[in-house]
Design a protein around this motif. Structure first.
Motif, PDB file in Angstrom:
ATOM      1  N   ILE A 117       4.397  -8.521   7.082  1.00 51.96           N
ATOM      2  CA  ILE A 117       3.688  -9.075   6.108  1.00 51.96           C
ATOM      3  C   ILE A 117       2.557  -8.733   5.714  1.00 51.96           C
ATOM      4  N   PHE A 118       2.121  -8.159   4.910  1.00 57.52           N
ATOM      5  CA  PHE A 118       0.593  -7.823   4.638  1.00 57.52           C
ATOM      6  C   PHE A 118      -0.193  -8.727   3.833  1.00 57.52           C
ATOM      7  N   ARG A 119      -1.625  -8.839   4.125  1.00 62.27           N
ATOM      8  CA  ARG A 119      -2.395  -9.726   3.600  1.00 62.27           C
ATOM      9  C   ARG A 119      -2.226  -9.664   1.985  1.00 62.27           C
ATOM     10  N   ASP A 120      -1.995  -8.613   1.266  1.00 62.36           N
ATOM     11  CA  ASP A 120      -1.861  -8.641  -0.116  1.00 62.36           C
ATOM     12  C   ASP A 120      -0.335  -8.846  -0.368  1.00 62.36           C
ATOM     13  N   ARG A 121       0.000 -10.081  -0.857  1.00 66.08           N
ATOM     14  CA  ARG A 121       1.318 -10.459  -1.119  1.00 66.08           C
ATOM     15  C   ARG A 121       2.054  -9.697  -2.040  1.00 66.08           C
ATOM     16  N   ALA A 122       1.184  -9.017  -2.862  1.00 64.75           N
ATOM     17  CA  ALA A 122       1.915  -8.269  -4.129  1.00 64.75           C
ATOM     18  C   ALA A 122       2.573  -6.996  -3.341  1.00 64.75           C
ATOM     19  N   ILE A 123       2.087  -6.244  -2.185  1.00 65.32           N
ATOM     20  CA  ILE A 123       2.628  -5.262  -1.635  1.00 65.32           C
ATOM     21  C   ILE A 123       3.968  -5.939  -1.126  1.00 65.32           C
ATOM     22  N   THR A 124       3.836  -7.055  -0.302  1.00 71.69           N
ATOM     23  CA  THR A 124       5.215  -7.374   0.377  1.00 71.69           C
ATOM     24  C   THR A 124       6.328  -7.699  -0.709  1.00 71.69           C
ATOM     25  N   ARG A 125       5.929  -8.373  -1.807  1.00 70.24           N
ATOM     26  CA  ARG A 125       6.854  -8.674  -2.842  1.00 70.24           C
ATOM     27  C   ARG A 125       7.399  -7.228  -3.350  1.00 70.24           C
ATOM     28  N   ASP A 126       6.553  -6.511  -3.630  1.00 72.52           N
ATOM     29  CA  ASP A 126       7.130  -5.098  -4.202  1.00 72.52           C
ATOM     30  C   ASP A 126       7.993  -4.364  -3.475  1.00 72.52           C
ATOM     31  N   THR A 127       7.541  -4.610  -1.998  1.00 72.73           N
ATOM     32  CA  THR A 127       8.608  -3.958  -0.959  1.00 72.73           C
ATOM     33  C   THR A 127      10.078  -4.421  -0.952  1.00 72.73           C
ATOM     34  N   LEU A 128       9.907  -5.824  -0.920  1.00 71.94           N
ATOM     35  CA  LEU A 128      11.034  -6.694  -0.963  1.00 71.94           C
ATOM     36  C   LEU A 128      12.094  -6.133  -2.081  1.00 71.94           C
ATOM     37  N   GLN A 129      11.282  -5.885  -3.316  1.00 67.35           N
ATOM     38  CA  GLN A 129      12.013  -5.436  -4.601  1.00 67.35           C
ATOM     39  C   GLN A 129      12.983  -4.213  -4.214  1.00 67.35           C
ATOM     40  N   ARG A 130      11.974  -2.966  -3.778  1.00 71.04           N
ATOM     41  CA  ARG A 130      12.425  -1.796  -3.409  1.00 71.04           C
ATOM     42  C   ARG A 130      13.601  -1.891  -2.369  1.00 71.04           C
ATOM     43  N   VAL A 131      13.597  -2.737  -1.355  1.00 70.66           N
ATOM     44  CA  VAL A 131      14.652  -2.765  -0.520  1.00 70.66           C
ATOM     45  C   VAL A 131      15.869  -3.431  -1.259  1.00 70.66           C
ATOM     46  N   TRP A 132      15.712  -4.285  -2.083  1.00 68.98           N
ATOM     47  CA  TRP A 132      16.820  -5.055  -2.727  1.00 68.98           C
ATOM     48  C   TRP A 132      17.377  -3.717  -3.819  1.00 68.98           C
ATOM     49  N   ASN A 133      16.454  -3.093  -4.448  1.00 73.31           N
ATOM     50  CA  ASN A 133      17.073  -2.092  -5.311  1.00 73.31           C
ATOM     51  C   ASN A 133      17.761  -0.892  -4.507  1.00 73.31           C
ATOM     52  N   ALA A 134      17.242  -0.417  -3.329  1.00 69.05           N
ATOM     53  CA  ALA A 134      18.044   0.339  -2.323  1.00 69.05           C
ATOM     54  C   ALA A 134      19.442  -0.087  -2.139  1.00 69.05           C
ATOM     55  N   GLY A 135      19.609  -1.128  -2.281  1.00 71.08           N
ATOM     56  CA  GLY A 135      21.043  -1.790  -1.837  1.00 71.08           C
ATOM     57  C   GLY A 135      21.326  -2.440  -0.624  1.00 71.08           C
ATOM     58  N   VAL A 136      20.222  -2.498  -0.102  1.00 64.10           N
ATOM     59  CA  VAL A 136      20.097  -3.251   1.426  1.00 64.10           C
ATOM     60  C   VAL A 136      20.014  -4.941   1.157  1.00 64.10           C
ATOM     61  N   ARG A 137      20.863  -5.568   1.989  1.00 66.12           N
ATOM     62  CA  ARG A 137      20.815  -6.982   1.744  1.00 66.12           C
ATOM     63  C   ARG A 137      20.718  -7.720   3.090  1.00 66.12           C
ATOM     64  N   THR A 138      20.189  -7.250   3.981  1.00 66.62           N
ATOM     65  CA  THR A 138      19.722  -7.774   5.264  1.00 66.62           C
ATOM     66  C   THR A 138      18.398  -7.532   5.573  1.00 66.62           C
ATOM     67  N   LEU A 139      17.344  -8.526   5.543  1.00 68.79           N
ATOM     68  CA  LEU A 139      16.086  -8.222   5.858  1.00 68.79           C
ATOM     69  C   LEU A 139      15.695  -8.944   7.183  1.00 68.79           C
ATOM     70  N   VAL A 140      14.842  -8.267   7.925  1.00 68.85           N
ATOM     71  CA  VAL A 140      14.531  -8.501   9.081  1.00 68.85           C
ATOM     72  C   VAL A 140      13.005  -8.790   9.545  1.00 68.85           C
ATOM     73  N   VAL A 141      12.446 -10.039   9.495  1.00 75.00           N
ATOM     74  CA  VAL A 141      10.960 -10.204   9.548  1.00 75.00           C
ATOM     75  C   VAL A 141      10.238 -10.202  10.977  1.00 75.00           C
ATOM     76  N   THR A 142       9.691  -9.363  11.031  1.00 74.43           N
ATOM     77  CA  THR A 142       8.993  -9.400  12.602  1.00 74.43           C
ATOM     78  C   THR A 142       7.891 -10.194  12.536  1.00 74.43           C
ATOM     79  N   VAL A 143       7.825 -11.268  13.539  1.00 72.60           N
ATOM     80  CA  VAL A 143       6.735 -12.353  13.559  1.00 72.60           C
ATOM     81  C   VAL A 143       6.126 -12.519  14.844  1.00 72.60           C
ATOM     82  N   ASP A 144       6.344 -11.481  15.630  1.00 72.85           N
ATOM     83  CA  ASP A 144       5.701 -11.472  16.957  1.00 72.85           C
ATOM     84  C   ASP A 144       4.382 -10.593  17.195  1.00 72.85           C
TER      85      ASP A 144
END
Length: 398
Positions: free
Chosen positions: A130-157
């Motif tokens: 997750i980037f400070r600029d949430r617009a980057i994160t939101r756009d990345t999520l849309q790209r991942v979805w558009n690519a057909g990927v349906r499982t997101l793994v958020v690294t939090v450590d």
């Protein structure tokens, strides 16, 4: 052909410049967490069952609603495409051919779009930072979805990057450009250097649309500034609201965090100390497996990583209630050593090891391995193996 993970590791060490090999192989500070990952698995021993008539165990399993040939998932490894000119595409193709899933790193050399065109995206997960600029994160999520990927793994450590002493000694901790030392190390690895100079990827492709630098090292410096170190449960709640696919939280160790992940609406977690690269002296995911299985109470798929080097290690995790195991360094070593074939050899090594272990334990399938639970295991470290309570597998053969 690579016979073992250690074969792959040694071949990778002979192939890669030292600064890159140590980046993959090393851990934080004293590397106590890295060493403990191996020790915790080694401390749990098997109690075999004889005369069970199991010659060809069924290793098939379903992980996060996806059917697999056996319970192994390739974990995200940042900059994996630097290890071979074949890049991450070779990794996902080897995994897909073996019938298992791959989690692509946010910081891969090849883009999520290119990767998803190479294999069935149903066999892909995407790791998100997750980037400070949430617009980057939101756009990345849309790209991942558009690519057909349906499982997101958020690294939090990874709110900070601790000292990794090997990287510091190699001048690779805060690098802005290659030094004379790096070039010297590259010159004694002419095969890798020639291939990368002429055919290798030189940027982290998932970051290219966001103006994070025109060189790999400029991107690396930007990442360290722009990743958000303050992320909390409210940020994960936001991700849950934005992302409509399956959500997995990676970097969990404490059972209370597992409970909160379930309450948040996640479908899975990865028990992980980031391969020993973050908190030095942390417990391993395997050590915390039983407690977290109990905390999840069937609400989550639970993957575990850290120190897995044999198919027998997978059997231990499954007997203690895991949904599956993730490996990172083993496939990275295989890729560096022999490209796609090296990754395939490593995957097959784990699969063969799991099958032979199940045969010697008398477990006909993964369900039997889970049902057998602690009847299969003895913890010689003094800590208790406490898997999900279940009936003894031995009753099956009476």
């Amino acid at each position: 052909m690579l016979i073992s993970v250690e074969d792959a590791r040694l071949a990778a060490r002979r192939t890669l410049p030292r600064w890159l090999f140590d980046y993959v192989d090393g851990g934080a500070y004293s590397e106590a967490s890295l060493k403990n990952n191996f020790a915790s698995l080694s401390a749990v021993r098997f109690i075999p069952a004889i005369l069970c008539g199991v010659s060809a165990p069924d290793t098939a399993v379903k992980i996060l609603e996806t059917h697999q040939t056996f319970p192994l998932v390739l974990a995200p490894v940042g900059m994996g495409g630097l290890l071979s000119v074949e890049g991450e595409v070779a990794v996902v193709r080897a995994a897909a051919a073996a019938g298992i899933q791959t989690c692509l790193s946010h910081f891969s050399i090849q883009s999520i779009e290119d990767i998803a065109r190479a294999v069935d995206p149903a066999l892909l997960m995407f790791q998100l930072y997750i980037f400070r600029d949430r617009a980057i994160t939101r756009d990345t999520l849309q790209r991942v979805w558009n690519a057909g990927v349906r499982t997101l793994v958020v690294t939090v450590d990874t709110p900070v990057t601790p000292m990794r002493e090997r990287d510091a000694r190699n001048g690779f901790r805060s690098i802005s450009k290659l030094s004379f030392r790096h070039f010297t190390q590259m010159m004694i690895r002419p095969g890798w250097t020639w291939n990368m100079a002429h055919k290798g990827g030189r940027l982290m492709a998932n970051l290219e649309p966001y103006g994070m630098g025109k060189t790999f090292f400029a991107q690396s410096a930007t990442i360290s500034r722009e990743l958000d170190p303050t992320i909390n449960w409210l940020d994960l709640k936001w991700i849950r609201e934005v992302w409509k696919g399956r959500l997995v939280i990676k970097g969990v160790l404490h059972p209370e965090d597992t409970r909160r992940s379930a309450e948040l609406g996640a479908e899975g977690i990865v028990l992980s100390n980031h391969g020993g690269r973050q908190l030095d002296g942390a417990v391993s995911g395997f050590e915390m497996l039983s407690e977290n299985v109990q905390a999840a109470n069937g609400r989550l798929d639970i993957l575990v990583d850290g120190g897995f080097r044999y198919g027998s290690d997978i059997a231990k995790a499954m007997a203690l209630g895991a949904s599956g195991v993730m490996i990172g360094r083993p496939w990275a070593f295989g890729l560096a050593a022999e490209g796609q074939k090296g990754v395939a050899d490593v995957i097959d090594y784990f699969h063969q090891g799991l099958r032979s272990t199940m045969t010697l334990l008398g477990a006909r399938d993964i369900a039997a391995l889970r049902e057998g639970g602690k009847d299969f295991l003895r913890d010689v470290s003094g800590a208790a193996c406490e898997p999900v309570p279940s009936s003894s597998i031995m009753k099956e053969h009476v």
